[in-house]
Design a protein around this motif. Structure first.
Motif, PDB file in Angstrom:
ATOM      1  N   GLU A  84       7.776   3.064 -34.995  1.00 37.22           N
ATOM      2  CA  GLU A  84       6.879   1.909 -35.084  1.00 37.22           C
ATOM      3  C   GLU A  84       7.308   0.928 -34.015  1.00 37.22           C
ATOM      4  OE1 GLU A  84       5.902  -1.997 -37.829  1.00 37.22           O
ATOM      5  OE2 GLU A  84       6.539  -0.164 -38.855  1.00 37.22           O
ATOM      6  N   THR A  85       6.345   0.431 -33.270  1.00 35.53           N
ATOM      7  CA  THR A  85       6.648  -0.572 -32.266  1.00 35.53           C
ATOM      8  C   THR A  85       5.562  -1.634 -32.249  1.00 35.53           C
ATOM      9  OG1 THR A  85       7.389  -0.930 -29.983  1.00 35.53           O
ATOM     10  CG2 THR A  85       5.572   0.636 -30.309  1.00 35.53           C
ATOM     11  N   ARG A  86       5.952  -2.822 -31.836  1.00 37.76           N
ATOM     12  CA  ARG A  86       4.993  -3.915 -31.668  1.00 37.76           C
ATOM     13  C   ARG A  86       5.556  -4.905 -30.651  1.00 37.76           C
ATOM     14  NH1 ARG A  86       6.749  -4.123 -37.271  1.00 37.76           N
ATOM     15  NH2 ARG A  86       7.901  -6.038 -37.680  1.00 37.76           N
ATOM     16  N   THR A  87       4.697  -5.752 -30.116  1.00 35.71           N
ATOM     17  CA  THR A  87       5.110  -6.656 -29.046  1.00 35.71           C
ATOM     18  C   THR A  87       6.018  -7.777 -29.523  1.00 35.71           C
ATOM     19  OG1 THR A  87       3.099  -7.972 -29.283  1.00 35.71           O
ATOM     20  CG2 THR A  87       3.081  -6.202 -27.629  1.00 35.71           C
ATOM     21  N   VAL A  92       3.072  -8.157 -38.704  1.00 35.12           N
ATOM     22  CA  VAL A  92       1.934  -7.432 -38.141  1.00 35.12           C
ATOM     23  C   VAL A  92       0.658  -8.199 -38.450  1.00 35.12           C
ATOM     24  CG1 VAL A  92       0.612  -5.292 -38.280  1.00 35.12           C
ATOM     25  CG2 VAL A  92       3.108  -5.225 -38.391  1.00 35.12           C
ATOM     26  N   GLY A  93      -0.219  -8.306 -37.478  1.00 31.31           N
ATOM     27  CA  GLY A  93      -1.496  -8.982 -37.662  1.00 31.31           C
ATOM     28  C   GLY A  93      -2.390  -8.739 -36.468  1.00 31.31           C
ATOM     29  N   ARG A 133      -2.947   2.580 -34.252  1.00 33.14           N
ATOM     30  CA  ARG A 133      -2.864   1.127 -34.066  1.00 33.14           C
ATOM     31  C   ARG A 133      -3.372   0.474 -35.340  1.00 33.14           C
ATOM     32  NH1 ARG A 133      -6.010  -3.366 -32.620  1.00 33.14           N
ATOM     33  NH2 ARG A 133      -5.041  -4.789 -31.120  1.00 33.14           N
ATOM     34  N   ALA A 134      -2.572  -0.467 -35.883  1.00 39.14           N
ATOM     35  CA  ALA A 134      -2.981  -1.150 -37.117  1.00 39.14           C
ATOM     36  C   ALA A 134      -2.667  -2.639 -37.003  1.00 39.14           C
ATOM     37  CB  ALA A 134      -2.246  -0.551 -38.311  1.00 39.14           C
ATOM     38  N   THR A 135      -3.479  -3.450 -37.688  1.00 37.90           N
ATOM     39  CA  THR A 135      -3.279  -4.898 -37.686  1.00 37.90           C
ATOM     40  C   THR A 135      -2.945  -5.434 -39.069  1.00 37.90           C
ATOM     41  OG1 THR A 135      -5.651  -5.239 -37.951  1.00 37.90           O
ATOM     42  CG2 THR A 135      -4.791  -5.264 -35.701  1.00 37.90           C
ATOM     43  N   ALA A 136      -2.665  -4.551 -39.987  1.00 37.61           N
ATOM     44  CA  ALA A 136      -2.290  -4.986 -41.343  1.00 37.61           C
ATOM     45  C   ALA A 136      -1.204  -4.081 -41.885  1.00 37.61           C
ATOM     46  CB  ALA A 136      -3.489  -4.936 -42.261  1.00 37.61           C
TER      47      ALA A 136
END
Length: 136
Positions: A84-87, A92-93, A133-136
């Protein structure tokens, strides 16, 4: 025009947060280009997307202490594990989507560098299956 500076990106491998050991995260997704040009294409190339693939490239600051990155990654060598990665390491949103999937841990460099160098190295892992890709 919005701009972004990566200051606190997040990376988990096999459910373990390895952010403290990473200095670069690059997730790439691409699709094969399939030429479907015919004589009816009017002299222009026509293409369709084929099979998709991806890669997760990571810059690692090596640490061989107990419970550090070497002891986390070495047992995973040769296996397919989740990522899992995110900026940002924030929640997460819609402004901080997460990207998840599986990667093959196909390489590990327990020792890399010369005299006086920082013990660091780059690894690149191919994805196995879809990147989501997920936003929740």
């Amino acid at each position: 025009m919005p701009k972004m500076v990566l200051k606190a990106a997040y990376l988990a491998i096999n459910g373990v947060d390895v952010t403290a050991f990473t200095s670069k995260i690059e997730l790439t997704a691409e699709v094969e280009e399939k030429d479907v040009t015919t004589f009816a294409s009017g002299g222009w190339t026509e293409v369709l997307g084929g099979i998709a693939s991806g890669q997760l490239a990571v810059g690692i600051k090596q640490d061989v202490a107990a419970a550090a990155i070497d002891s986390i990654m070495w047992p995973l060598f040769g296996t397919v594990v989740s990522f899992e990665t995110r900026t940002s390491n924030s929640a997460v949103g819609t402004s901080n989507p997460k990207y998840t999937g599986n990667v093959l841990v196909k390489e590990w460099k327990p020792i890399a560098g010369g005299v006086g160098d920082t013990a660091e190295h780059d690894v690149t892992y191919p994805t196995s299956g879809a990147i989501v890709r997920a936003t929740a």
